[in-house]
Write a protein that holds these residues in place. Structure first.
Motif, short mmCIF file in Angstrom:
data_model
loop_
_atom_site.label_atom_id
_atom_site.label_comp_id
_atom_site.label_asym_id
_atom_site.label_seq_id
_atom_site.Cartn_x
_atom_site.Cartn_y
_atom_site.Cartn_z
N LYS A 161 0.19 -2.80 -11.17
CA LYS A 161 0.14 -2.26 -9.81
C LYS A 161 -0.95 -2.99 -9.05
O LYS A 161 -2.08 -3.06 -9.50
CB LYS A 161 -0.17 -0.75 -9.84
N GLU A 207 1.13 4.54 -2.92
CA GLU A 207 0.26 5.64 -2.52
C GLU A 207 0.28 6.81 -3.48
O GLU A 207 -0.71 7.52 -3.64
CB GLU A 207 0.64 6.12 -1.11
N ASP A 208 1.41 7.05 -4.13
CA ASP A 208 1.54 8.25 -4.96
C ASP A 208 1.06 8.04 -6.40
O ASP A 208 1.12 8.96 -7.21
CB ASP A 208 2.99 8.72 -4.97
N ILE A 209 0.58 6.84 -6.72
CA ILE A 209 0.10 6.56 -8.07
C ILE A 209 -1.42 6.48 -8.03
O ILE A 209 -2.00 5.53 -7.54
CB ILE A 209 0.67 5.22 -8.60
N LYS A 210 -2.08 7.50 -8.55
CA LYS A 210 -3.54 7.57 -8.50
C LYS A 210 -4.13 7.52 -9.90
O LYS A 210 -3.55 8.07 -10.85
CB LYS A 210 -3.99 8.86 -7.78
N GLU A 265 -6.35 1.99 -1.62
CA GLU A 265 -7.19 3.04 -1.03
C GLU A 265 -8.65 2.60 -0.99
O GLU A 265 -9.15 1.97 -1.92
CB GLU A 265 -7.05 4.33 -1.84
N ASP A 269 0.83 -1.20 0.00
CA ASP A 269 0.00 0.00 0.00
C ASP A 269 0.86 1.25 0.00
O ASP A 269 0.64 2.19 -0.74
CB ASP A 269 -0.90 0.03 1.24
N GLN A 270 1.89 1.27 0.88
CA GLN A 270 2.71 2.45 1.04
C GLN A 270 3.50 2.76 -0.22
O GLN A 270 3.68 3.91 -0.60
CB GLN A 270 3.65 2.25 2.24
N SER A 271 3.99 1.72 -0.90
CA SER A 271 4.81 1.94 -2.08
C SER A 271 3.99 2.43 -3.27
O SER A 271 4.56 2.90 -4.25
CB SER A 271 5.53 0.64 -2.46
N SER A 288 -5.53 5.53 -5.26
CA SER A 288 -4.35 4.70 -5.42
C SER A 288 -4.67 3.27 -5.04
O SER A 288 -5.69 2.99 -4.39
CB SER A 288 -3.20 5.24 -4.56
#
Length: 279
Positions: free
Chosen positions: A225, A26-29, A93, A22-24, A90
Motif C-alpha cells: 500500500k 483511506e479505509d485501510i488504517k 494521511e 489517497d482516496q482508494s 491510512s
C-alpha cells in the motif's frame, strides 16, 4: 534576499484536487509503534559552505566554519516516537510531528535549533509527517520540517528538512532514518546582524544531514500500500504554503483558458521560489 527570477501568469483559482491513490486507501488504517528499549545511532554531517554564498556573507567566519556539532550520537527510540501519529492512520494521511524529538535531533547538527522561524510570512512554520507506504513488515513515514539555527551574529535558515523514518512493524524498531536539506541552486537563507543593519544573503550547502541505516534501503522494499514520493511531498507542501494551492498556468496556455472561463489574468514577477525557506 531572493536571487532567482521567476515570472508566471496565473489564474486565481484554488486547486482542490487530491491524489487518487489517497482516496482508494483511506479505509485501510494501521497503528505505528516503536520499542522504547532500542537504541539508534545517527551520523551527522554538514559540508563546508565554501564560496557558494552571497558576497555580503563571504567574510562571515561563523558561517564559513559551520560544522556538525556531533558526528555520531545514540538516541532512545522515544525520540523517534515523536514522529509517529497518536492514532491509526491510512496511507496519505498527515499529522503534526511532536517538536520535542525534532529539537533533540537537530542539536546534533547545531547547538541552537529554532522551530519558531525569526523571519516568517505566516504559513511557513511547522512539522508535518505522512504515511507514505506500508506492507506487513515495514512502514515508511515521509516528513517535512522547517527550522533554523540561531548563530552568534544571526540566523541560518535551511530551505527545509525533509526525510523518511522506516519502521520494522513486527519488531517495532527503526531500520532507516534520514533528515536532510535537499540539494538546489540555493538551499539556505542567512541573516547577519552587523553594527549598521541586519543584512540578508543566500547560499548552497552541498550536504547537511542526519542518517542511520543503509542509504538505498527504501528503494529495495516493495510496499503493498503506497502513494508516490511526489504525492507525499505535494501533500506536505500544501500544509505550509497557501500559494501552492493556486492553479498556476503557463503563459502560452493562459489566453485559451481565459477565453473559455471568462476570468481575469494576473501577471506576477517573483524573485525566488514559493515552495521553501531558502530566501
Amino acid at each position: 534576499m531572493r536571487i532567482l527570477t521567476i515570472c508566471f501568469v496565473i489564474l486565481l483559482m484554488l486547486s482542490g484536487q487530491t491524489d487518487a491513490n489517497d482516496q482508494s486507501l483511506e479505509d485501510i488504517k494501521i497503528t505505528l509503534k516503536l520499542n522504547s528499549q532500542s537504541k539508534i545511532l545517527l551520523t551527522g554531517y554538514i559540508a563546508p559552505i565554501g564560496d557558494v554564498v552571497s558576497d555580503t556573507m563571504k567574510d562571515w567566519e561563523e558561517l564559513k566554519n559551520l560544522r556538525v556539532a556531533e558526528s555520531e550520537k545514540y538516541y532512545d527510540a522515544s525520540v523517534f516516537r515523536d514522529f509517529l501519529p497518536n492514532k491509526p492512520v491510512s496511507v496519505g494521511e498527515l499529522w503534526k510531528v511532536n517538536p520535542t524529538g525534532v529539537i533533540t535531533l537537530l542539536k546534533q547538527l547545531h547547538p541552537k535549533p529554532n522551530l519558531e522561524l525569526h523571519n516568517n510570512a505566516g504559513d511557513s512554520r511547522g512539522l508535518w509527517a505522512c504515511l507514505r507506504a506500508f506492507n506487513d513488515l515495514y512502514a515508511d513515514i515521509a516528513f517535512r520540517i522547517h527550522a533554523e539555527f540561531v548563530m552568534k551574529e544571526g540566523w541560518f535558515t535551511p530551505s527545509q528538512f525533509t526525510g523518511h523514518l522506516i519502521i520494522k512493524r513486527d519488531e517495532e524498531k527503526v531500520v532507516f532514518f534520514e533528515m536532510y536539506v535537499p540539494e538546489g541552486t540555493v538551499n539556505f537563507d542567512v541573516n547577519r546582524i552587523t553594527p549598521g543593519a541586519t543584512i540578508s544573503g543566500v547560499g548552497f550547502c552541498p550536504k547537511m544531514e542526519l542518517r542511520t541505516g543503509m542509504k538505498n534501503f527504501p528503494d529495495n522494499v516493495k510496499f503493498s500500500k503506497h502513494i508516490t514520493q511526489n504525492a507525499a511531498e505535494r501533500a506536505l507542501i500544501l500544509r505550509f504554503y497557501k500559494s501552492q494551492q493556486i492553479n498556476w498556468v503557463q503563459p502560452d496556455q493562459v489566453l485559451d483558458i481565459v477565453k473559455a472561463q471568462q476570468k481575469p489574468i494576473h501577471a506576477i514577477s517573483i524573485n525566488g521560489p514559493l515552495f521553501d525557506e531558502s530566501c
